[in-house]
Design a protein around this motif. Structure first.
Motif, mmCIF file in Angstrom:
data_model
loop_
_atom_site.group_PDB
_atom_site.id
_atom_site.type_symbol
_atom_site.label_atom_id
_atom_site.label_comp_id
_atom_site.label_asym_id
_atom_site.label_seq_id
_atom_site.Cartn_x
_atom_site.Cartn_y
_atom_site.Cartn_z
ATOM 1 N N LEU A 108 147.417 9.195 40.999
ATOM 2 C CA LEU A 108 147.222 7.969 40.241
ATOM 3 C C LEU A 108 145.978 7.220 40.706
ATOM 4 C CD1 LEU A 108 150.899 6.673 39.946
ATOM 5 C CD2 LEU A 108 149.577 7.993 38.290
ATOM 6 N N ALA A 109 145.544 7.504 41.926
ATOM 7 C CA ALA A 109 144.292 6.929 42.430
ATOM 8 C C ALA A 109 143.118 7.870 42.181
ATOM 9 C CB ALA A 109 144.424 6.637 43.923
ATOM 10 N N TRP A 110 143.318 8.902 41.363
ATOM 11 C CA TRP A 110 142.293 9.873 40.988
ATOM 12 C C TRP A 110 141.782 10.635 42.215
ATOM 13 C CZ3 TRP A 110 141.500 10.894 35.878
ATOM 14 C CH2 TRP A 110 142.108 9.983 34.975
ATOM 15 N N GLN A 111 142.708 10.912 43.127
ATOM 16 C CA GLN A 111 142.426 11.742 44.283
ATOM 17 C C GLN A 111 143.104 13.096 44.097
ATOM 18 O OE1 GLN A 111 143.896 9.482 47.585
ATOM 19 N NE2 GLN A 111 142.469 7.774 47.257
ATOM 20 N N PRO A 112 142.686 14.117 44.847
ATOM 21 C CA PRO A 112 143.315 15.428 44.698
ATOM 22 C C PRO A 112 144.782 15.389 45.125
ATOM 23 C CG PRO A 112 141.233 15.586 45.891
ATOM 24 C CD PRO A 112 141.561 14.130 45.798
ATOM 25 N N PRO A 113 145.598 16.272 44.572
ATOM 26 C CA PRO A 113 146.984 16.356 45.035
ATOM 27 C C PRO A 113 147.021 16.789 46.491
ATOM 28 C CG PRO A 113 146.450 18.207 43.604
ATOM 29 C CD PRO A 113 145.295 17.266 43.532
ATOM 30 N N ASP A 126 144.508 18.945 37.791
ATOM 31 C CA ASP A 126 143.514 19.600 36.939
ATOM 32 C C ASP A 126 143.253 18.787 35.676
ATOM 33 O OD1 ASP A 126 141.973 22.112 36.025
ATOM 34 O OD2 ASP A 126 143.414 21.801 34.396
ATOM 35 N N LEU A 127 144.307 18.278 35.054
ATOM 36 C CA LEU A 127 144.127 17.468 33.847
ATOM 37 C C LEU A 127 143.302 16.221 34.146
ATOM 38 C CD1 LEU A 127 147.712 17.673 32.295
ATOM 39 C CD2 LEU A 127 145.646 18.782 31.449
ATOM 40 N N VAL A 133 135.690 13.343 33.770
ATOM 41 C CA VAL A 133 134.305 13.519 33.303
ATOM 42 C C VAL A 133 134.113 13.005 31.878
ATOM 43 C CG1 VAL A 133 133.980 15.501 34.816
ATOM 44 C CG2 VAL A 133 134.722 15.872 32.460
ATOM 45 N N LEU A 134 135.190 12.663 31.201
ATOM 46 C CA LEU A 134 135.105 12.230 29.809
ATOM 47 C C LEU A 134 135.341 10.736 29.629
ATOM 48 C CD1 LEU A 134 137.210 15.139 28.206
ATOM 49 C CD2 LEU A 134 134.718 14.911 28.191
ATOM 50 N N THR A 135 135.653 10.028 30.714
ATOM 51 C CA THR A 135 136.132 8.655 30.564
ATOM 52 C C THR A 135 135.421 7.707 31.519
ATOM 53 O OG1 THR A 135 137.914 9.120 32.135
ATOM 54 C CG2 THR A 135 138.413 9.389 29.788
ATOM 55 N N SER A 136 135.561 6.419 31.225
ATOM 56 C CA SER A 136 134.990 5.375 32.065
ATOM 57 C C SER A 136 135.991 4.969 33.145
ATOM 58 C CB SER A 136 134.665 4.147 31.206
ATOM 59 O OG SER A 136 135.870 3.519 30.788
ATOM 60 N N PRO A 137 135.518 4.256 34.193
ATOM 61 C CA PRO A 137 136.451 3.736 35.201
ATOM 62 C C PRO A 137 137.535 2.839 34.595
ATOM 63 C CG PRO A 137 134.213 3.635 36.034
ATOM 64 C CD PRO A 137 134.109 4.026 34.586
ATOM 65 N N ALA A 138 137.164 2.033 33.592
ATOM 66 C CA ALA A 138 138.153 1.149 32.970
ATOM 67 C C ALA A 138 139.254 1.954 32.287
ATOM 68 C CB ALA A 138 137.461 0.227 31.969
ATOM 69 N N TRP A 139 138.879 3.006 31.574
ATOM 70 C CA TRP A 139 139.903 3.853 30.931
ATOM 71 C C TRP A 139 140.787 4.493 31.984
ATOM 72 C CZ3 TRP A 139 141.829 8.695 31.110
ATOM 73 C CH2 TRP A 139 142.615 9.127 30.032
ATOM 74 N N ARG A 140 140.201 4.966 33.078
ATOM 75 C CA ARG A 140 140.988 5.639 34.108
ATOM 76 C C ARG A 140 141.980 4.680 34.754
ATOM 77 N NH1 ARG A 140 135.877 8.213 34.823
ATOM 78 N NH2 ARG A 140 135.309 6.993 36.680
ATOM 79 N N ARG A 141 141.588 3.436 34.959
ATOM 80 C CA ARG A 141 142.526 2.450 35.498
ATOM 81 C C ARG A 141 143.679 2.219 34.529
ATOM 82 N NH1 ARG A 141 137.663 0.039 37.268
ATOM 83 N NH2 ARG A 141 137.600 -1.341 35.439
ATOM 84 N N ARG A 142 143.358 2.114 33.260
ATOM 85 C CA ARG A 142 144.404 1.906 32.262
ATOM 86 C C ARG A 142 145.372 3.085 32.212
ATOM 87 N NH1 ARG A 142 143.302 3.132 26.257
ATOM 88 N NH2 ARG A 142 141.424 1.874 26.461
ATOM 89 N N PHE A 143 144.828 4.295 32.188
ATOM 90 C CA PHE A 143 145.652 5.504 32.121
ATOM 91 C C PHE A 143 146.556 5.627 33.349
ATOM 92 C CE2 PHE A 143 146.092 10.152 32.855
ATOM 93 C CZ PHE A 143 146.728 10.507 31.672
ATOM 94 N N SER A 144 146.005 5.387 34.542
ATOM 95 C CA SER A 144 146.819 5.454 35.758
ATOM 96 C C SER A 144 147.939 4.424 35.724
ATOM 97 C CB SER A 144 145.947 5.220 36.997
ATOM 98 O OG SER A 144 145.039 6.272 37.180
ATOM 99 N N VAL A 191 140.315 9.779 23.962
ATOM 100 C CA VAL A 191 139.427 10.794 24.520
ATOM 101 C C VAL A 191 139.221 11.920 23.511
ATOM 102 C CG1 VAL A 191 139.139 12.465 26.393
ATOM 103 C CG2 VAL A 191 140.181 10.231 26.862
ATOM 104 N N CYS A 192 140.317 12.330 22.868
ATOM 105 C CA CYS A 192 140.248 13.457 21.936
ATOM 106 C C CYS A 192 139.401 13.144 20.717
ATOM 107 C CB CYS A 192 141.664 13.861 21.510
ATOM 108 S SG CYS A 192 142.604 14.667 22.823
ATOM 109 N N HIS A 193 139.257 11.888 20.392
ATOM 110 C CA HIS A 193 138.434 11.509 19.243
ATOM 111 C C HIS A 193 137.129 10.850 19.670
ATOM 112 C CE1 HIS A 193 141.172 12.625 15.988
ATOM 113 N NE2 HIS A 193 142.125 12.333 16.842
ATOM 114 N N ARG A 194 136.820 10.969 20.969
ATOM 115 C CA ARG A 194 135.554 10.464 21.511
ATOM 116 C C ARG A 194 135.313 9.017 21.068
ATOM 117 N NH1 ARG A 194 132.135 16.114 20.353
ATOM 118 N NH2 ARG A 194 133.518 17.440 21.608
ATOM 119 N N ALA A 195 136.353 8.218 21.233
ATOM 120 C CA ALA A 195 136.307 6.841 20.743
ATOM 121 C C ALA A 195 137.033 5.923 21.717
ATOM 122 C CB ALA A 195 136.943 6.746 19.348
ATOM 123 N N GLU A 196 136.600 5.940 22.985
ATOM 124 C CA GLU A 196 137.225 5.074 23.979
ATOM 125 C C GLU A 196 137.062 3.608 23.568
ATOM 126 O OE1 GLU A 196 136.483 3.734 28.578
ATOM 127 O OE2 GLU A 196 136.237 5.874 28.098
#
Length: 339
Positions: A108-113, A126-127, A133-144, A191-196
């Motif tokens: 959840l902190a975007w570190q390796p398992p 892996d996911l 590589v496809l997202t911004s830091p803000a998106w990653r915080r939201r997703f986590s 992400v799938c629609h390239r429309a963050e």
């Protein structure tokens, strides 16, 4: 064999379609699951094929570019394995789920398992590498944050299962959104629609109304299809069981009431689409994709998957007190009978 869903397909502003490379998505997801040892042997492979999570991704994302659609197919495959871990597998106790949550923490902190992590965690790692590589830091915080909310909600669902007490309808409405897995899935849809979407757009009440209506339509429909399987697993966070318990309805009337609620939420989704401000291209792509996701989800269920027919062979037996709806503890409405 599919169990009954809504009495009639809810009216939606789009027609369900299938990704043109659906077969390729299925092959990609199966090879990925094998590579991360989520599949052990022919029976696991057959079970995955019967559940068809990659087919679900193809139905939900008919217009996504192929690389992103392959990512979504792997994501849906992973969510199926996660669900099985606590519904039918060894993760279905509060103690075990706490250990699962602890192992998730670095991810959840975007570190390796951690070294030696089980396949479920290595696959998620892996996911998340692919998403990074496809997202911004803000998106990653939201997703986590959404993943963390989902893990906490699963613990609450396990607690309710252990107590044999369904949540109230009011609690269910919020809890089911998080246990459904659709909140992070809708993040991946961007992400799938390239429309963050920026936070100001994503958090806007009108867009949140659309997302909540979409999640409710899908999650409540799933409750109709998965009812017998969830009863067999002792789960009580199911709309039909809650309506029976809280309103004193028969099983038949509870199904009918749930179907009416689904139809109304689908209508809310259409109304929310019409209220969105025109002219924002990323928002328009995401909003249309949300509608297609709902249509595809409902079509996938109606077309038939036997994921919901029975627990997996060899799963731990559930005590009768947790499987018989008449033996659910706690107060309930008078006059309750089964149809």
């Amino acid at each position: 064999m599919a169990f009954p869903g809504p009495a009639a397909p809810p009216a939606l502003p789009v027609t369900a379609r299938r990704h043109p490379e659906a077969a390729r998505l299925t092959r990609h997801a199966q090879a990925w699951a094998e590579r991360f040892e989520l599949i052990h042997g022919a029976e696991d492979a057959r079970r995955l094929a019967r559940g068809a999570p990659a087919e679900l991704a193809a139905a939900m994302l008919p217009d996504a570019p192929r690389p992103e659609a392959e990512l979504a197919a792997c994501w849906m495959t992973w969510t199926f394995f996660l669900d099985d871990a606590y519904e039918e597998g060894p993760g279905g106790t509060t103690t075990a789920w706490s250990a699962v949550t602890d192992t998730f923490r670095p991810l959840l902190a975007w570190q390796p398992p951690p070294p030696g992590a089980p396949p479920l965690f290595r696959a998620l790692g892996d996911l998340m590498d692919r998403l990074r590589v496809l997202t911004s830091p803000a998106w990653r915080r939201r997703f986590s944050g959404h993943l963390a909310d989902g893990l906490a909600a699963v613990r609450r669902e396990i607690e309710l299962r252990d107590a044999g007490v369904p949540p109230t309808l009011a609690e269910y409405r919020t809890l089911r959104r998080d246990t459904s897995g659709f909140v992070p899935t809708l993040d991946i849809l961007e992400v799938c629609h390239r429309a963050e979407l920026p936070r100001t757009v994503y958090d806007a009440p009108r867009y949140q109304d659309l997302l909540r209506a979409a999640i409710d339509t899908n999650a409540w429909s799933n409750d109709l299809y998965s009812l017998d399987k969830e009863v067999a697993c002792g789960l009580v966070t199911n709309l039909v069981l809650i309506l029976e318990h809280e309103r004193g309805l028969t099983r038949t009337d509870a199904r009918r009431t749930a179907s009416a609620m689904i139809e109304e939420r689908a209508a809310d989704l259409t109304r929310a689409l019409h209220r969105l401000t025109p002219g924002d291209a990323p928002l328009a792509r995401c909003a249309t994709a949300v509608a297609h996701l709902v249509a595809g989800w409902l079509e996938w269920h109606a077309r038939g998957t036997d994921r919901y027919t029975a627990p997996a062979p060899g799963c731990a037996p559930v005590p009768p007190a947790r499987t018989d709806p008449d033996r659910l503890s706690g107060p309930r409405a008078p006059g309750r009978a089964h149809g």
